[in-house]
Write a protein that holds these residues in place. Structure first.
Motif, mmCIF file in Angstrom:
data_model
loop_
_atom_site.group_PDB
_atom_site.id
_atom_site.type_symbol
_atom_site.label_atom_id
_atom_site.label_comp_id
_atom_site.label_asym_id
_atom_site.label_seq_id
_atom_site.Cartn_x
_atom_site.Cartn_y
_atom_site.Cartn_z
ATOM 1 N N TYR A 76 -21.754 -22.838 -20.391
ATOM 2 C CA TYR A 76 -20.718 -23.503 -21.177
ATOM 3 C C TYR A 76 -21.355 -24.651 -21.958
ATOM 4 N N SER A 100 -25.238 -28.452 -13.838
ATOM 5 C CA SER A 100 -24.463 -29.225 -14.810
ATOM 6 C C SER A 100 -25.370 -30.347 -15.306
ATOM 7 N N LYS A 101 -25.608 -30.361 -16.606
ATOM 8 C CA LYS A 101 -26.517 -31.355 -17.200
ATOM 9 C C LYS A 101 -25.749 -32.207 -18.203
ATOM 10 N N LEU A 103 -22.960 -33.473 -18.312
ATOM 11 C CA LEU A 103 -21.677 -32.837 -18.577
ATOM 12 C C LEU A 103 -20.562 -33.860 -18.767
ATOM 13 N N GLY A 106 -15.564 -29.951 -19.088
ATOM 14 C CA GLY A 106 -16.015 -28.778 -18.341
ATOM 15 C C GLY A 106 -15.563 -28.771 -16.899
ATOM 16 N N VAL A 165 -15.676 -28.400 -22.749
ATOM 17 C CA VAL A 165 -16.922 -29.153 -22.605
ATOM 18 C C VAL A 165 -17.124 -29.975 -23.877
ATOM 19 N N GLY A 168 -23.188 -31.982 -23.036
ATOM 20 C CA GLY A 168 -23.964 -31.364 -21.979
ATOM 21 C C GLY A 168 -23.618 -29.890 -21.824
ATOM 22 N N HIS A 169 -23.862 -29.366 -20.621
ATOM 23 C CA HIS A 169 -23.523 -27.969 -20.357
ATOM 24 C C HIS A 169 -23.343 -27.750 -18.868
ATOM 25 N N ARG A 170 -22.761 -26.613 -18.538
ATOM 26 C CA ARG A 170 -22.670 -26.158 -17.163
ATOM 27 C C ARG A 170 -23.039 -24.692 -17.128
#
Length: 182
Positions: A76, A100-101, A103, A106, A165, A168-170
């Protein structure tokens, strides 16, 4: 909290194996994939679904009478989300947050069942004539606090999704399990 459990199923080694497989697979970017929007999807090949240690760990949680229906990884990135829906084609869904970075947003969200025991207190007003019309329905929005390495486990009736989101991302591993059918 209801309709799901949050468990730590995968070991550190399982998580590393899953991420190694994730990085080795080609992906497709989807504008929309059923209930998913603006995600990257990586399908788990059959040999990995049957032989990877992390999949065997998940299978133990799903119970031996359950067989994997399908599974894939999702990333994501900013702008992605999943609309609220149910997984009617499976008996058990396992969603593991692998990474998860940075994030923002999300969040895993669910609509929990409203089961007010005992009815409305006499001293409180009710605007609806049929105050019991919501009992037993999945109408309570709830954010599920899930950390890297944790798995959400739920059945086919739980409405669930992922909020948008923003940064960042997951990365999640999604598997669906069904009872063996002859």
């Amino acid at each position: 909290m209801g309709g799901y459990t949050k468990e730590r199923l995968l070991s550190q080694e399982d998580m590393e194996e899953a991420m190694e497989l994730y990085h080795s697979l080609p992906y497709t970017e989807y504008w929309q994939y059923y209930n998913l929007f603006k995600v990257e999807r990586r399908s788990i090949p059959a040999d990995a679904a049957n032989n990877a240690a992390f999949m065997k760990t998940l299978h133990k949680r799903a119970r031996t009478e359950n067989q994997i229906g399908s599974g894939y990884f999702l990333k994501y990135p900013p702008g992605s989300f999943t609309k609220l829906h149910t997984d009617n084609d499976s008996d058990l869904t396992l969603v593991t947050l692998l990474e998860s970075k940075d994030l923002v947003g999300g969040y895993s969200i669910v609509n929990g069942r409203y089961e007010e025991l005992g009815g409305r207190p006499k001293h409180m007003e009710a605007v609806r004539k049929d105050e019991t019309s919501f009992y037993g329905q999945n109408i309570i929005p709830d954010v599920v606090d899930i950390n890297d390495g944790e798995t959400l486990c739920y059945g086919p009736d739980l409405q669930h999704g992922v909020s948008k989101v923003y940064e960042g991302h997951r990365i999640v591993l999604v598997t669906w399990w069904s009872n063996s059918r002859s």
